[in-house]
Design an enzyme around this catalytic site. Sequence first.
Site, short mmCIF file in Angstrom:
data_model
loop_
_atom_site.label_atom_id
_atom_site.label_comp_id
_atom_site.label_asym_id
_atom_site.label_seq_id
_atom_site.Cartn_x
_atom_site.Cartn_y
_atom_site.Cartn_z
N LYS A 1 0.86 -1.20 0.00
CA LYS A 1 0.00 0.00 0.00
C LYS A 1 0.89 1.24 0.00
CE LYS A 1 -3.96 2.00 2.54
NZ LYS A 1 -4.85 1.84 3.71
N SER B 1 -9.83 1.95 2.57
CA SER B 1 -8.91 2.70 1.75
C SER B 1 -7.87 1.85 1.02
CB SER B 1 -8.18 3.72 2.62
OG SER B 1 -7.33 3.06 3.53
N SER C 1 -10.16 -0.34 6.83
CA SER C 1 -9.52 -0.19 5.53
C SER C 1 -8.85 -1.44 4.96
CB SER C 1 -8.50 0.95 5.57
OG SER C 1 -9.16 2.18 5.49
#
Lengths: 475, 100, 473
Positions: free
Chosen positions: C74, C149, C173
């Site tokens: 990420k 996210s 997330s």
Amino acid sequence: MTLPNGWEMVVGLEVHSELKTATKMFCGCANSFGSEPNTNVCPVCLGLPGSLPVLNQMAVELAMAIGVALHCTIAPSTFHRKNYFYPDMPKDFQISQYDLPINSRGYLDLPDGTQVSVERAHLEEDTGKSTHLGGSGRIHGADHSLVDYNRSGVPLVEIVSGPDIRSSAQARAYASELRGILIATGASDGRMEEGSMRIDANVSVRKAGAPFGTRCEIKNLNSLRSLQRAIDYEALRQTEVLDEGGTIRQETRHWDENRGETSTMRTKEEAEDYRYFREPDLVELDPDQAWQDRVRAALPPMPAARRARLEGLVSDLSDAQRDAIGTVVELDLDHFVIAASEAKADVSVALARSANEIAAGIEHVDKLSVENFVTTVAMEQKGELSATQAKKVLGVLLESGGDPGAIAKSLGFEQLGEGALGELVATCIEENPSEWARYREGDEKLSQFFIGLIMKLTKGQANGKAVIAELQRRK
Amino acid sequence: MSSPLSRDEVAKVAKLARLRITDAELEQFTEQLGQILEHANDMTSLNLAEVEPTGHPFGLINVMREDEVRPSLDRDAVLSQAPDAFEGRFGVPRIMGEAP
Amino acid sequence: MKHAIDIAAAVNAKESSASAELATSLAVIAEKNEAINAFLFVDTDGAKSFAATVDERIAKGEQLPLAGVPVAIKDNLCQTGVPTTCSSKILADWRPPYTATVVERLIAAGAIPVGKTNLDEFAMGSSTETSAFGPTKNPLDLSRVPGGSSGGSAAAVAAEMTPISLGSDTGGSIRQPAALCGLVGIKPTYGLVSRYGLIAFASSLDQVGPFAKTVTDAALVLEVIAGHDPMDSTSLPEPAPSLVAHVNDGVVGKRIALVKELYEGADEEVVASVKNAVAALEAAGATIIELSIPELRLGLSAYYLIAPAEASSNLARYDGVRFGLREEGDDVTEMYEATRTAGFGAEVKRRIMLGTYALSAGYFDAYYGQALKVRTQMIKAFAKAYEQADMLIGATTPTVAFEFGSKTSNPMAMYLSDVFTIPTNLAGDAAVSVPFGTGENNLPIGVQILGPGRSEATLLAAARVLEIADGRA
């Protein structure tokens, strides 16, 4: 300074002291003054995204030592973020302590017997440093600024006094005594000129017995002299405003050393909203009793105790000697005086030589051994050296070390030993029989005549007391 | 429904956060932040005077490191990421006013 | 695509090589990333060099738990010299001078970081629609969001670009995109995984965790990244737990509570999946009870004050001085304002504003202070529930993957999609999302299993039971 028209000043001080750790408060970068810009920086003290703080144990320990020395309560504490935007603040927040400081509710006894309360002594991190280019080199009128983050994250303790101080002289005495304590605990080097100790002063005035007036805070005073001058200026300014029927606005003021004036930096309305909240990247700090006890046990004697010990060595202490003891303790020269006392040498002489001659050569004090100092004092006491000569021998010892006897000899002082002096005195008596006769008949004034002759012959290196002793012996 | 916060307050907050907002955004933020704060009424109306706020959920205390120097970053590498650098330092436009 | 555990076994046995496994991964990325936008940056050269190093280490006789396993990272995790943007214009050109602990541990374990994945800007969002670099598409239906996210990391695994990836979970997330993309996702116990090098959104809630197609792969990754890190003061002072060895422990004798507040209000098909999962666990030997924990309803309010408050402070450092974007201004304050106004997107600004307000003088006690107390209440409520049950079960999300644009106009509607995941973050506990059944358009549904702090092994064993019952492995 006394304020006019019955006004009394009320002063509280906030003293920021950098701690003498090897590394910064929250990262392993070196805590050192004077490095090339931005060479002691890492993701943590630059506030780079993703970095996290880890507390330096030594910073905590030094803060605890300060707390113990100031008779504070050491309690479980937390860290908070103080949020404001400023270029020398890399994260745009400062990690500090807020409602739960590590040290609270202590006091400091001043040499004059007064006591000032200490509200808190908490840990926080220092900021970087900005240099202002263009214009005057000061912040106003500069075109742009350059920032160095070497100082960013250096551990600080902020010591906040109660509003107990009533004169600028007392403020100075408090700051000076506190500086001595910070040095004695090993927490700080106390170098105000390098900014490792900085002071903010809260000043207000009132009529005696009335409630406290509105206060103004003077920021960043970096010498004891500035502190005293700024407080005097500010208190007087406030009395003038009030005497003319005006009111004092609560504000932050800047001290201009050259002009000797304070001026408005920021009014209360312009004050930042710091949005304090608990620092989520750090956990609670709760030093257990065993750790506190270790810190307490390791604490060396504080200046007040050391002064008391030295004062106990001197009989019929004069004010000058009290000052000399203050100097000796401030410069950490106690052991010279104590050693002289233990060797049964003259403590008054040792005190005077320490506070004057050693103090003057303090940067070379490492070259002067306690033994050599005691020997020199003893030689002076025995009359082998005059005061002037003893001072010169100490000067040489501080400059280059060596053996006091050998130094005295090489300076040509050694013929003034008892034998040599005796011969000189005998010669003078022979050459001045009528003066000698009058002296023998009791005209003591004539001792000065003989001392003068001997001084002339020895170019001032004789010891007056020894000359008199020699004359007496031959009477 | 009237918003629990005013446009003036929102403008003040924007200034504190160093954000410039347009009139349209001011309108929008006032309404949206108002909605979120309205929703929070379920929480703000509770009497929790006796409850301690949470710090670390597992109660860690006294996490510290030894006072040992670790290598710092290379200055050129650090400054290569800076929008403006000069003589080994970070450059910024003029600063109005001293640090608080 | 092969599972991570099989890749590692093959590479350790020299039946395959890290370089060959990387080539497979890079080929899938080259084929699919343009349509999906899972990766913001593919570090082809860096990955090749990591793969070569792994092959050398294997040649020298080392055995590595993630030997030759490509992994997607990420883009809020720092990696030296690799662009790290948080999907924000304000960090568009930033290359960190250091690497996050979790990424270092993956590399040490033989994994190959292949690149950085898309996210909602600064992890603020539930759909990747707030990314400054365009949304990520759900590989299972390109008209729908992958969740957020960590949408890019979920999509990378769902599209079989990499077998595993790392995400971060502040209010759901990892679990929410795992549910929406049909993956296993773990939100570890707060402090189990280091946050050093994770770009902070809300420090007291953020945790790094894995995505994988299987429970075993997720367990394997968590074993590698977990364990004490002296660079993170909030890190738990203990080594990583043993997880892979326990995934087949089953649920016999375990007490599992179905919690009303963790599925009420979800779509019918989601509730049905949760109830089917409960039946499967009971069939596997668990004791099922039903519970109501009313305090969980306060989670959303507390979260949307705590997270923005911490974020408003964490995001102050994006000021144009030391790194990242700068927009010029006459003086430093104007520069700050110009930079931050140009650099942050609308959602980030909204949360900074909300958080700044919640912390400002006069409102602190009513909002942030109160939210921290609600957090305490929530921890107590969970602790009470865990006296009666070993695990709690509910839905991960109220709906299956939703369509682009369906919630962007109303922040509150978007925030409500995190309602089931948020309480775990506030408590600091562990939770797993595991796919179980499908809903509308055959889209996956995630079931959430929650446990107290350090219960990962128990949760993964339960997730493994559901994985088998769902016919996935």
